[in-house]
Design an enzyme around this catalytic site. Structure first.
Site, PDB file in Angstrom:
ATOM      1  CB  CYS A 110      43.087  34.899  37.723  1.00 11.52           C
ATOM      2  SG  CYS A 110      42.083  34.121  36.447  1.00 11.52           S
ATOM      3  CG  HIS A 117      37.084  35.124  38.914  1.00  9.83           C
ATOM      4  ND1 HIS A 117      38.131  35.973  39.195  1.00  9.83           N
ATOM      5  CD2 HIS A 117      37.642  34.039  38.283  1.00  9.83           C
ATOM      6  CE1 HIS A 117      39.262  35.431  38.755  1.00  9.83           C
ATOM      7  NE2 HIS A 117      38.982  34.267  38.207  1.00  9.83           N
TER       8      HIS A 117
END
Length: 416
Positions: free
Chosen positions: A90, A361
């Site tokens: 991420c 996200h």
């Protein structure tokens, strides 16, 4: 002959809308983000001397391996230069920015591009969720899960607080982190809900956010459960989206006639990997260590920070990271959040974009989406969600799991 450059500036940023974007592709999202960032910087694609392309899910979801960045960028005229593909969980987008800055500081060029894009919505939920299964060592998956979930011991789970629907194992891990915080510091579920409600209120003012409905603390607590203490509005969604940033040296700005007025200095960019530590040794959490390095590089401290964007894949993620960044002492971030100190207008606004919980996200674009928000804040261009007088901004972005913490963390400090 080029010489090593000390200062790097972000001169252009852009971000697509985030969410379930039917009809979008990695290539179209990359084009929108890059075109916008180049226009914001006032340069053409031909001025870019190196590009760093961030993507974490395309190889899993589409089978596109090896050269996703070259494919995504060629049609918009980015060719004949180094194009480097970046995958770092991420933190992929912020890692791409870090590498672009290194290229400039090494004297290899004066203009670099960092771009991230993801098309995560495919219609196949099982395949989408299975992507996260590789966020830790596959050979020891059962041991990983057992070790991480054990962190949440000592907190009883109320009846009806577990979802009957499937969810990512990462949500279970975040819930264990949350229960550990509750056990050690007395944090309450209502305090996590206050963080989530704050982010949902911030996102109302962000027209690029995936979710824009306002939530109260009561709304968050009354929402469908995921796994205690997390409810659905406390958790980041699956998202499509893209973001990009143009970085320049002072020489590059001068050559291309770029005004310093809207250029934001990248004062520090630190990438930190995890290390073995005791579960209660918060001072040596990888993000806390990265933050100390970043403050030292920037010549600043947490008291100088005007605004922050942190990796709130869940509400507990925000709480953990604002303490790791030194914005609040360990164990005090929950009460401060409940008092409104992290709200726009509070002592140190956190996630004025709405954060990952609300803005979205799209993994490879997430870190660069944070940069988009913070550059806009430091320029004073955020309208109704503007943090008044913002001069120094910090971004934290992390991902993956090794041992009892993230595998990688990025901390960026920006200043005008």
């Amino acid at each position: 002959m080029r010489t090593k450059m000390d200062k790097v500036y972000i001169t252009g940023v852009a971000m697509t809308r985030m969410g379930r974007l039917d009809g979008a592709t990695v290539k179209s999202l990359s084009r929108e983000a890059v075109t916008g960032a180049l226009a914001d910087a006032g340069i053409s694609a031909g001025a870019v001397e190196a590009a760093y392309f961030s993507n974490a899910t395309q190889r899993h979801l589409e089978g596109q391996l090896m050269i996703p960045g070259q494919i995504a960028l060629r049609d918009m005229g980015i060719e004949g230069i180094p194009v480097v593909n970046v995958e770092n969980a991420c933190a992929s987008g912020s890692t791409a920015l870090n590498l672009a800055a290194q290229f400039l500081k090494a004297g290899e060029g004066d203009v670099a591009l960092a771009v991230g894009a993801e098309k995560m919505w495919t219609g196949d939920k099982a395949k989408m969720f299975s992507f996260f299964d590789s966020g830790w060592e596959l050979a020891t998956a059962e041991e990983n899960e057992k070790q991480l979930l054990a962190l949440g011991h000592g907190i009883d789970l109320p009846e009806g607080s577990e979802s009957e629907k499937p969810y990512s194992v990462f949500m279970a891990v975040y819930a264990a982190f949350a229960r550990a915080h509750m056990r050690l510091f007395g944090t309450t579920q209502a305090q996590f809900a206050a963080i989530a409600a704050k982010n949902h209120m911030h996102s109302v003012e962000n027209d690029k956010a995936q979710f824009r409905d306002p939530y109260t603390v009561g709304d968050v607590l009354g929402a469908p459960p995921i796994t205690y203490p997390l409810t659905l509005p406390m958790c980041a969604p699956m998202s499509d989206g893209g973001a990009a940033a143009v970085l320049m040296t002072e020489a590059g700005m001068k050559r291309h006639g770029i005004s310093r007025d809207r250029a934001i200095e990248l004062r520090a960019s630190v990438i930190q990997t995890g290390s073995d530590r005791d579960g209660d040794d918060f001072e040596n959490h990888l993000t806390a260590k990265a933050a100390r390095r970043a403050y030292e590089k920037a010549g600043l401290g947490p008291e100088d920070v005007s605004v922050a964007e942190v990796h709130d894949a869940t509400a507990v993620g925000e709480l953990i990271q604002i303490e790791n960044l030194g914005l609040f002492p360990f164990g005090e971030g929950a009460a401060a959040s409940e008092r409104g100190e992290t709200t726009i207008g509070g002592r140190v606004p956190v996630n004025p974009s709405g954060g990952l919980e609300c803005k979205g996200h799209p993994i490879g674009a997430t870190g660069l989406g944070q940069v988009y928000e913070l550059v806009s804040q430091l320029r004073g261009e955020c309208g109704t969600r503007q943090v008044e007088g913002a001069k120094v901004a910090i971004a934290e972005n992390g991902g993956g799991l090794i041992g009892i913490e993230e595998a990688v963390a990025s901390v960026l400090i920006l200043a005008r």
